[in-house]
Design a protein around this motif. Structure first.
Motif, PDB file in Angstrom:
ATOM      1  N   ILE A   1       0.850  -1.202   0.000  1.00  0.00           N
ATOM      2  CA  ILE A   1       0.000   0.000   0.000  1.00  0.00           C
ATOM      3  C   ILE A   1       0.880   1.244   0.000  1.00  0.00           C
ATOM      4  O   ILE A   1       0.695   2.164  -0.812  1.00  0.00           O
ATOM      5  CB  ILE A   1      -0.948   0.000   1.218  1.00  0.00           C
ATOM      6  CG1 ILE A   1      -1.955  -1.138   1.104  1.00  0.00           C
ATOM      7  CG2 ILE A   1      -1.665   1.344   1.352  1.00  0.00           C
ATOM      8  CD1 ILE A   1      -2.750  -1.395   2.359  1.00  0.00           C
ATOM      9  N   ASN A   2       1.863   1.265   0.912  1.00  0.00           N
ATOM     10  CA  ASN A   2       2.780   2.407   0.960  1.00  0.00           C
ATOM     11  C   ASN A   2       3.551   2.568  -0.339  1.00  0.00           C
ATOM     12  O   ASN A   2       3.705   3.681  -0.841  1.00  0.00           O
ATOM     13  CB  ASN A   2       3.756   2.259   2.128  1.00  0.00           C
ATOM     14  CG  ASN A   2       3.187   2.730   3.439  1.00  0.00           C
ATOM     15  OD1 ASN A   2       2.272   3.526   3.487  1.00  0.00           O
ATOM     16  ND2 ASN A   2       3.733   2.220   4.522  1.00  0.00           N
TER      17      ASN A   2
ATOM     18  N   SER B   1       2.782   1.488  -3.385  1.00  0.00           N
ATOM     19  CA  SER B   1       1.948   1.766  -4.563  1.00  0.00           C
ATOM     20  C   SER B   1       1.230   3.110  -4.487  1.00  0.00           C
ATOM     21  O   SER B   1       1.063   3.784  -5.509  1.00  0.00           O
ATOM     22  CB  SER B   1       0.898   0.669  -4.737  1.00  0.00           C
ATOM     23  OG  SER B   1       1.519  -0.569  -4.968  1.00  0.00           O
ATOM     24  N   TYR B   2       0.774   3.475  -3.293  1.00  0.00           N
ATOM     25  CA  TYR B   2      -0.080   4.658  -3.175  1.00  0.00           C
ATOM     26  C   TYR B   2       0.523   5.776  -2.335  1.00  0.00           C
ATOM     27  O   TYR B   2      -0.067   6.851  -2.233  1.00  0.00           O
ATOM     28  CB  TYR B   2      -1.441   4.253  -2.586  1.00  0.00           C
ATOM     29  CG  TYR B   2      -2.127   3.205  -3.416  1.00  0.00           C
ATOM     30  CD1 TYR B   2      -2.744   3.535  -4.615  1.00  0.00           C
ATOM     31  CD2 TYR B   2      -2.137   1.875  -3.011  1.00  0.00           C
ATOM     32  CE1 TYR B   2      -3.365   2.568  -5.391  1.00  0.00           C
ATOM     33  CE2 TYR B   2      -2.757   0.898  -3.773  1.00  0.00           C
ATOM     34  CZ  TYR B   2      -3.370   1.253  -4.953  1.00  0.00           C
ATOM     35  OH  TYR B   2      -3.978   0.289  -5.731  1.00  0.00           O
TER      36      TYR B   2
ATOM     37  N   GLY C   1      -1.080   5.135   3.181  1.00  0.00           N
ATOM     38  CA  GLY C   1      -0.825   4.156   4.242  1.00  0.00           C
ATOM     39  C   GLY C   1      -1.259   4.683   5.592  1.00  0.00           C
ATOM     40  O   GLY C   1      -1.863   3.957   6.391  1.00  0.00           O
TER      41      GLY C   1
ATOM     42  N   VAL D   1      -4.956   4.385   5.916  1.00  0.00           N
ATOM     43  CA  VAL D   1      -5.340   3.004   6.230  1.00  0.00           C
ATOM     44  C   VAL D   1      -5.156   2.734   7.721  1.00  0.00           C
ATOM     45  O   VAL D   1      -6.035   2.163   8.378  1.00  0.00           O
ATOM     46  CB  VAL D   1      -4.544   1.998   5.376  1.00  0.00           C
ATOM     47  CG1 VAL D   1      -4.724   0.573   5.868  1.00  0.00           C
ATOM     48  CG2 VAL D   1      -4.937   2.113   3.905  1.00  0.00           C
TER      49      VAL D   1
END
Length: 110
Positions: A58-59, A61-62, A67, A70
Motif C-alpha cells: 500500500i505504501n 503503490s499509493y 498508508g 489506512v
C-alpha cells in the motif's frame, strides 16, 4: 518546574500513538501486562495480535499518506468494536494488539 497540567499532558502523550490516537507499545508494556502479574484470582485475558497484510505494498503503490489513512481507519474500526475495559494498541508499524480482559482462550479464538 512544569505545571501539573503540562506534566499530565506529557505523560498522556508518552502513552499514545500520535497518528492513530491509540495507546502505544510503551503503554502496553507498562500498563496492560501489569494485570497479568498482579491477578491471582483466576481472571482470564486474551491478547489478539493483528497486522495489515501487504501494508508495505500500500505504501509503495499509493504513498505513505495513503498508508497513514489506512492505519487511522483500522484504528477507528478497532476502537469502535471495543467494549468495556477492552483496549486497542498500535504496537508497531502495521501491528495492533487488542487486550480483552475477561475473555478466555475459547472466546478469544472466536
Amino acid at each position: 518546574m512544569l505545571p501539573t497540567r503540562d506534566v499530565d499532558e506529557l505523560i498522556a502523550l508518552a502513552y499514545r500513538d500520535d497518528l492513530t490516537g491509540l495507546y502505544n507499545r510503551r503503554y502496553f508494556r507498562e500498563s496492560l501486562t501489569r494485570p497479568l502479574e498482579e491477578d491471582s484470582d483466576g481472571t482470564t485475558y486474551s491478547f489478539l495480535l493483528l497486522d495489515i497484510d501487504f501494508f508495505k505494498d500500500i505504501n509503495d503503490s499509493y504513498g505513505h499518506q495513503a498508508g497513514d489513512h489506512v492505519l487511522v481507519t483500522v484504528a477507528k474500526l478497532l476502537t469502535d468494536a471495543l467494549e468495556g475495559e477492552e483496549t486497542a494498541v498500535r504496537y508497531a508499524g502495521d501491528e495492533f494488539i487488542l487486550f480483552l480482559p475477561g475473555v478466555g482462550l475459547d472466546a478469544g479464538l472466536q
